[in-house]
Design a protein around this motif. Sequence first.
Motif, PDB file in Angstrom:
ATOM      1  N   GLY A  11       1.002  -1.205   0.056  1.00  0.00           N
ATOM      2  CA  GLY A  11       0.090   0.153   0.137  1.00  0.00           C
ATOM      3  C   GLY A  11       0.847   1.198   0.343  1.00  0.00           C
ATOM      4  O   GLY A  11       1.422   1.176   1.133  1.00  0.00           O
ATOM      5  N   ARG A  12       1.264   1.757  -1.322  1.00  0.00           N
ATOM      6  CA  ARG A  12       2.312   2.916  -1.075  1.00  0.00           C
ATOM      7  C   ARG A  12       1.550   4.359  -0.184  1.00  0.00           C
ATOM      8  O   ARG A  12       0.520   4.849  -0.605  1.00  0.00           O
ATOM      9  N   HIS A  13       2.609   4.841  -0.097  1.00  0.00           N
ATOM     10  CA  HIS A  13       1.834   5.963   1.309  1.00  0.00           C
ATOM     11  C   HIS A  13       1.464   7.313  -0.559  1.00  0.00           C
ATOM     12  O   HIS A  13       0.034   7.505  -0.015  1.00  0.00           O
ATOM     13  N   ASP A  14       1.640   7.593  -1.098  1.00  0.00           N
ATOM     14  CA  ASP A  14       1.436   8.121  -2.554  1.00  0.00           C
ATOM     15  C   ASP A  14       0.088   7.970  -3.216  1.00  0.00           C
ATOM     16  O   ASP A  14      -0.183   8.383  -4.207  1.00  0.00           O
ATOM     17  N   ASP A  15      -0.422   6.712  -2.785  1.00  0.00           N
ATOM     18  CA  ASP A  15      -1.584   6.177  -3.930  1.00  0.00           C
ATOM     19  C   ASP A  15      -2.754   7.357  -3.409  1.00  0.00           C
ATOM     20  O   ASP A  15      -3.264   7.369  -2.096  1.00  0.00           O
ATOM     21  N   GLU A  16      -3.241   7.669  -4.446  1.00  0.00           N
ATOM     22  CA  GLU A  16      -4.225   8.640  -4.497  1.00  0.00           C
ATOM     23  C   GLU A  16      -5.207   8.286  -4.127  1.00  0.00           C
ATOM     24  O   GLU A  16      -6.368   8.462  -3.273  1.00  0.00           O
ATOM     25  N   ALA A  17      -5.658   7.028  -4.485  1.00  0.00           N
ATOM     26  CA  ALA A  17      -7.085   6.434  -4.250  1.00  0.00           C
ATOM     27  C   ALA A  17      -7.243   5.529  -2.598  1.00  0.00           C
ATOM     28  O   ALA A  17      -8.149   5.501  -2.223  1.00  0.00           O
ATOM     29  N   ASN A  18      -6.117   5.327  -2.480  1.00  0.00           N
ATOM     30  CA  ASN A  18      -6.457   4.972  -0.903  1.00  0.00           C
ATOM     31  C   ASN A  18      -5.169   5.553   0.013  1.00  0.00           C
ATOM     32  O   ASN A  18      -4.004   4.970   0.547  1.00  0.00           O
ATOM     33  N   PRO A  19      -5.421   6.673   0.632  1.00  0.00           N
ATOM     34  CA  PRO A  19      -4.405   8.096   0.659  1.00  0.00           C
ATOM     35  C   PRO A  19      -3.694   7.722   2.292  1.00  0.00           C
ATOM     36  O   PRO A  19      -5.620   7.320   2.808  1.00  0.00           O
ATOM     37  N   TRP A  20      -2.910   8.178   2.862  1.00  0.00           N
ATOM     38  CA  TRP A  20      -3.282   7.437   4.157  1.00  0.00           C
ATOM     39  C   TRP A  20      -4.408   9.379   4.668  1.00  0.00           C
ATOM     40  O   TRP A  20      -3.952  10.137   4.516  1.00  0.00           O
ATOM     41  N   THR A  21      -5.094   8.891   6.010  1.00  0.00           N
ATOM     42  CA  THR A  21      -6.156   9.949   6.532  1.00  0.00           C
ATOM     43  C   THR A  21      -5.667  10.158   8.097  1.00  0.00           C
ATOM     44  O   THR A  21      -4.658   9.040   8.988  1.00  0.00           O
ATOM     45  N   ILE A  22      -6.077  10.880   8.793  1.00  0.00           N
ATOM     46  CA  ILE A  22      -6.163  11.532  10.351  1.00  0.00           C
ATOM     47  C   ILE A  22      -7.568  10.224  10.327  1.00  0.00           C
ATOM     48  O   ILE A  22      -9.034  10.061  10.546  1.00  0.00           O
ATOM     49  N   ALA A  23      -6.669   9.490  11.731  1.00  0.00           N
ATOM     50  CA  ALA A  23      -8.199   8.334  12.164  1.00  0.00           C
ATOM     51  C   ALA A  23      -8.679   9.597  13.263  1.00  0.00           C
ATOM     52  O   ALA A  23      -9.933   9.417  13.032  1.00  0.00           O
ATOM     53  N   TYR A  70      -7.252  11.371  17.594  1.00  0.00           N
ATOM     54  CA  TYR A  70      -6.204  11.504  18.586  1.00  0.00           C
ATOM     55  C   TYR A  70      -5.155  11.066  18.596  1.00  0.00           C
ATOM     56  O   TYR A  70      -3.910  10.877  19.143  1.00  0.00           O
ATOM     57  N   GLY A  71      -4.273  11.928  16.407  1.00  0.00           N
ATOM     58  CA  GLY A  71      -2.595  11.936  16.599  1.00  0.00           C
ATOM     59  C   GLY A  71      -2.519  10.564  15.730  1.00  0.00           C
ATOM     60  O   GLY A  71      -1.363  10.390  15.801  1.00  0.00           O
ATOM     61  N   LYS A  72      -3.373   9.662  15.452  1.00  0.00           N
ATOM     62  CA  LYS A  72      -3.307   8.952  14.832  1.00  0.00           C
ATOM     63  C   LYS A  72      -3.630   8.482  13.195  1.00  0.00           C
ATOM     64  O   LYS A  72      -4.753   9.448  12.784  1.00  0.00           O
ATOM     65  N   VAL A  73      -2.616   7.881  12.154  1.00  0.00           N
ATOM     66  CA  VAL A  73      -3.221   8.147  11.301  1.00  0.00           C
ATOM     67  C   VAL A  73      -3.963   6.465  10.505  1.00  0.00           C
ATOM     68  O   VAL A  73      -3.653   6.032  10.913  1.00  0.00           O
ATOM     69  N   LYS A  74      -4.705   6.357   9.584  1.00  0.00           N
ATOM     70  CA  LYS A  74      -4.772   5.308   9.155  1.00  0.00           C
ATOM     71  C   LYS A  74      -4.993   5.623   6.936  1.00  0.00           C
ATOM     72  O   LYS A  74      -4.776   6.534   6.402  1.00  0.00           O
ATOM     73  N   LYS A  75      -4.678   3.587   6.969  1.00  0.00           N
ATOM     74  CA  LYS A  75      -5.130   3.331   5.282  1.00  0.00           C
ATOM     75  C   LYS A  75      -5.800   2.798   5.369  1.00  0.00           C
ATOM     76  O   LYS A  75      -5.664   1.503   6.071  1.00  0.00           O
ATOM     77  N   ARG A  76      -6.065   2.655   4.595  1.00  0.00           N
ATOM     78  CA  ARG A  76      -6.929   1.581   3.436  1.00  0.00           C
ATOM     79  C   ARG A  76      -6.701   0.397   2.410  1.00  0.00           C
ATOM     80  O   ARG A  76      -5.483   0.944   1.323  1.00  0.00           O
ATOM     81  N   ILE A  77      -5.242  -0.328   2.756  1.00  0.00           N
ATOM     82  CA  ILE A  77      -6.342  -1.600   1.795  1.00  0.00           C
ATOM     83  C   ILE A  77      -6.483  -1.853   0.860  1.00  0.00           C
ATOM     84  O   ILE A  77      -7.525  -2.878   1.549  1.00  0.00           O
ATOM     85  N   ASP A  78      -6.635  -2.274  -0.450  1.00  0.00           N
ATOM     86  CA  ASP A  78      -7.028  -3.226  -1.187  1.00  0.00           C
ATOM     87  C   ASP A  78      -6.550  -4.059  -1.534  1.00  0.00           C
ATOM     88  O   ASP A  78      -5.667  -4.346  -2.232  1.00  0.00           O
ATOM     89  N   MET A  79      -7.459  -5.648  -1.266  1.00  0.00           N
ATOM     90  CA  MET A  79      -6.877  -6.835  -1.479  1.00  0.00           C
ATOM     91  C   MET A  79      -8.076  -7.093  -2.836  1.00  0.00           C
ATOM     92  O   MET A  79      -8.055  -8.285  -2.358  1.00  0.00           O
ATOM     93  N   VAL A  80      -9.164  -6.597  -3.049  1.00  0.00           N
ATOM     94  CA  VAL A  80     -10.315  -7.295  -4.173  1.00  0.00           C
ATOM     95  C   VAL A  80      -9.212  -8.131  -4.736  1.00  0.00           C
ATOM     96  O   VAL A  80     -10.085  -9.213  -5.435  1.00  0.00           O
ATOM     97  N   ASN A  81      -8.094  -7.997  -6.251  1.00  0.00           N
ATOM     98  CA  ASN A  81      -7.998  -9.094  -6.725  1.00  0.00           C
ATOM     99  C   ASN A  81      -6.873  -9.933  -5.775  1.00  0.00           C
ATOM    100  O   ASN A  81      -6.737 -10.789  -6.359  1.00  0.00           O
ATOM    101  N   CYS A  82      -7.103  -9.968  -4.415  1.00  0.00           N
ATOM    102  CA  CYS A  82      -6.991 -11.376  -4.312  1.00  0.00           C
ATOM    103  C   CYS A  82      -8.400 -12.349  -4.214  1.00  0.00           C
ATOM    104  O   CYS A  82      -7.423 -13.851  -4.393  1.00  0.00           O
ATOM    105  N   GLY A  83      -8.852 -12.191  -4.735  1.00  0.00           N
ATOM    106  CA  GLY A  83     -10.405 -13.056  -4.597  1.00  0.00           C
ATOM    107  C   GLY A  83     -10.251 -13.650  -3.457  1.00  0.00           C
ATOM    108  O   GLY A  83     -11.266 -14.654  -3.486  1.00  0.00           O
TER     109      GLY A  83
END
Length: 137
Positions: A44-56, A58-71
């Motif tokens: 999950g690349r830091h510069d992925d515009e479709a799934n960027p790092w976002t604010i979670a 209390y000072g935390k960040v989160k990122k969505r990871i896409d596994m759709v193609n794993c089936g």
Amino acid sequence: MKALSFILMLATLKCTFQSNLRILDIPDGTVHPEPCAVTCSGVGRHDDEANPWTIASYGKVKKRIDMVNCGFVTQPIITATAEGYQGHGAVCPSLILHSDPEEKGQYFHVISVEYASLGDMNKEACDVYWMATGYAC
């Protein structure tokens, strides 16, 4: 010579179609045939515009990871870690995983354990390296 070629071809096919992956248990406790077991991995690349790092929160960040193609047809077993540019002293935070069983292994989220800002994650180029093992049928 043709017999040797045929034997080598059979040996190659046997190795190609033979699976040594065994899953002893998965989050939902279901059992599937051994040939359905798969391992899928990605970054999950830091510069992925479709799934960027976002604010979670209390000072935390989160990122969505896409596994759709794993089936995956059920929620897989997932491990993930964050790593920045190697050799440049990048420090990326530890991560916890959150996955929703209803999504059946299509996506998961990582959330930083320590304080981290969006600027930190992008400046340090913190990518998420992940691996998932589950069933595709």
